[in-house]
Scaffold this motif. Structure first.
Motif, mmCIF file in Angstrom:
data_model
loop_
_atom_site.group_PDB
_atom_site.id
_atom_site.type_symbol
_atom_site.label_atom_id
_atom_site.label_comp_id
_atom_site.label_asym_id
_atom_site.label_seq_id
_atom_site.Cartn_x
_atom_site.Cartn_y
_atom_site.Cartn_z
ATOM 1 N N LEU A 1 -19.642 -1.496 -68.365
ATOM 2 C CA LEU A 1 -18.642 -1.569 -69.428
ATOM 3 C C LEU A 1 -18.978 -2.688 -70.407
ATOM 4 N N LYS A 2 -19.518 -3.786 -69.887
ATOM 5 C CA LYS A 2 -19.916 -4.902 -70.757
ATOM 6 C C LYS A 2 -21.074 -4.507 -71.677
ATOM 7 N N GLN A 3 -21.823 -3.484 -71.245
ATOM 8 C CA GLN A 3 -22.934 -2.998 -72.053
ATOM 9 C C GLN A 3 -22.505 -1.858 -72.984
ATOM 10 N N GLY A 4 -21.208 -1.617 -73.018
ATOM 11 C CA GLY A 4 -20.685 -0.577 -73.900
ATOM 12 C C GLY A 4 -20.732 0.818 -73.303
ATOM 13 N N ILE A 5 -20.949 0.901 -71.974
ATOM 14 C CA ILE A 5 -21.029 2.201 -71.299
ATOM 15 C C ILE A 5 -19.855 2.343 -70.343
ATOM 16 N N ASP A 6 -18.997 3.311 -70.621
ATOM 17 C CA ASP A 6 -17.839 3.556 -69.761
ATOM 18 C C ASP A 6 -18.205 4.638 -68.747
ATOM 19 N N LEU A 7 -18.369 4.241 -67.492
ATOM 20 C CA LEU A 7 -18.786 5.189 -66.455
ATOM 21 C C LEU A 7 -17.766 6.305 -66.246
ATOM 22 N N LYS A 8 -16.532 6.089 -66.648
ATOM 23 C CA LYS A 8 -15.511 7.125 -66.505
ATOM 24 C C LYS A 8 -15.815 8.331 -67.385
ATOM 25 N N HIS A 9 -16.658 8.119 -68.392
ATOM 26 C CA HIS A 9 -17.048 9.208 -69.289
ATOM 27 C C HIS A 9 -18.307 9.920 -68.790
ATOM 28 N N HIS A 10 -18.832 9.449 -67.667
ATOM 29 C CA HIS A 10 -20.061 10.035 -67.123
ATOM 30 C C HIS A 10 -19.892 10.354 -65.636
ATOM 31 N N ILE A 11 -18.688 10.722 -65.250
ATOM 32 C CA ILE A 11 -18.377 10.989 -63.845
ATOM 33 C C ILE A 11 -19.254 12.093 -63.259
ATOM 34 N N GLU A 12 -19.499 13.152 -64.043
ATOM 35 C CA GLU A 12 -20.291 14.278 -63.529
ATOM 36 C C GLU A 12 -21.675 13.821 -63.086
ATOM 37 N N TYR A 13 -22.306 12.983 -63.902
ATOM 38 C CA TYR A 13 -23.645 12.498 -63.572
ATOM 39 C C TYR A 13 -23.614 11.579 -62.344
ATOM 40 N N ILE A 14 -22.566 10.765 -62.262
ATOM 41 C CA ILE A 14 -22.427 9.860 -61.119
ATOM 42 C C ILE A 14 -22.313 10.655 -59.824
ATOM 43 N N ILE A 15 -21.499 11.702 -59.849
ATOM 44 C CA ILE A 15 -21.298 12.534 -58.663
ATOM 45 C C ILE A 15 -22.613 13.187 -58.246
ATOM 46 N N ILE A 16 -23.327 13.727 -59.227
ATOM 47 C CA ILE A 16 -24.604 14.401 -58.938
ATOM 48 C C ILE A 16 -25.591 13.424 -58.310
ATOM 49 N N ILE A 17 -25.699 12.223 -58.880
ATOM 50 C CA ILE A 17 -26.639 11.214 -58.375
ATOM 51 C C ILE A 17 -26.286 10.809 -56.946
ATOM 52 N N ILE A 18 -24.998 10.557 -56.692
ATOM 53 C CA ILE A 18 -24.575 10.128 -55.356
ATOM 54 C C ILE A 18 -24.784 11.238 -54.339
ATOM 55 N N VAL A 19 -24.475 12.468 -54.726
ATOM 56 C CA VAL A 19 -24.678 13.607 -53.816
ATOM 57 C C VAL A 19 -26.149 13.763 -53.474
ATOM 58 N N LEU A 20 -27.019 13.623 -54.465
ATOM 59 C CA LEU A 20 -28.462 13.741 -54.226
ATOM 60 C C LEU A 20 -28.956 12.632 -53.299
#
Length: 226
Positions: free
Chosen positions: A188-207
């Protein structure tokens, strides 16, 4: 809930942000899923690792609906402790279930909720790693559900089981929840809100979480053919 889609059931964010009648029940759903995935053999299909990681991201919202704590660290700590407690309780139920009716499962026919192959794979996994399997299994889908049941079936010493049960639940909960919370802050400090990228987070964690399982299954195929 008006625009409910069945595919949401495999999306951990759906459970975390779930509300009924305007009342947020995400925390209770998260705790129930942790219990079900570790204490009910039918819970193997539920989101585990990704759910806890996202719970860390949404820790403030989850805890705010239960108790107002202005301290950010305390919110994450209490959430992690709550999940740890449910993970411990879930494994205890799984152990009890395995001790009481485990052998029946080996004769049980496959159903939508139950797959005997998962039970057999978990048994092999447990025999290979012993008590440590309880810790390893926490971070592996499917094995996480069946490891405590197998421990009950093979009559693992209760004190030894509880030691690994408590340790594994603590590590699983704190690592994933704290990682989700603090990585969210860093990005978030880098201007990236992970809440807007939940789909990618889920895919990465599942993999990441299923990779060891896939490797194990692929290595086992040649032996099965022989």
């Amino acid at each position: 809930m008006n625009n409910f889609d069945w595919t949401q059931l495999i999306n951990p964010e759906f459970y975390i942000t779930l509300s009924i009648g305007g009342v947020q029940i995400g925390l209770y759903i998260v705790l129930f899923i942790v219990f079900a995935e570790t204490g009910l053999f039918a819970g193997f299909f539920l989101p585990g690792d990704s759910l806890l990681f996202l719970a860390g991201i949404y820790s403030g919202e989850l805890m705010a609906n239960v108790i107002h704590i202005p301290n950010d660290f305390m919110n994450v700590l209490l959430l992690s402790l709550s999940v740890t407690a449910m993970g411990i309780l879930g494994n205890m139920v799984g152990y009890w279930f395995g001790a009481k009716s485990g052998y029946y499962l080996f004769k049980k026919e496959d159903t939508f909720w139950f797959k005997k192959k998962y039970l057999l794979q978990s048994k092999d996994f447990f025999e290979k790693y012993g008590g440590k399997a309880i810790i390893f299994a926490r971070f592996l889908p499917i094995f996480r559900t069946f490891a405590p049941i197998i421990a009950g079936i093979v009559s693992m010493d209760k004190k030894k089981f509880m030691f690994f049960n408590i340790l594994s639940s603590f590590l699983w909960s704190f690592i994933l929840i704290f990682a989700g919370h603090y990585l969210y802050g860093i990005f978030l400090k880098q201007g990236i809100d992970l809440k807007h990228h939940i789909e990618y987070i889920i895919i990465i964690i599942v993999l990441i979480s299923t990779f060891p399982v896939l490797i194990k299954l692929l290595k086992k195929r040649p032996a099965d053919k022989e």
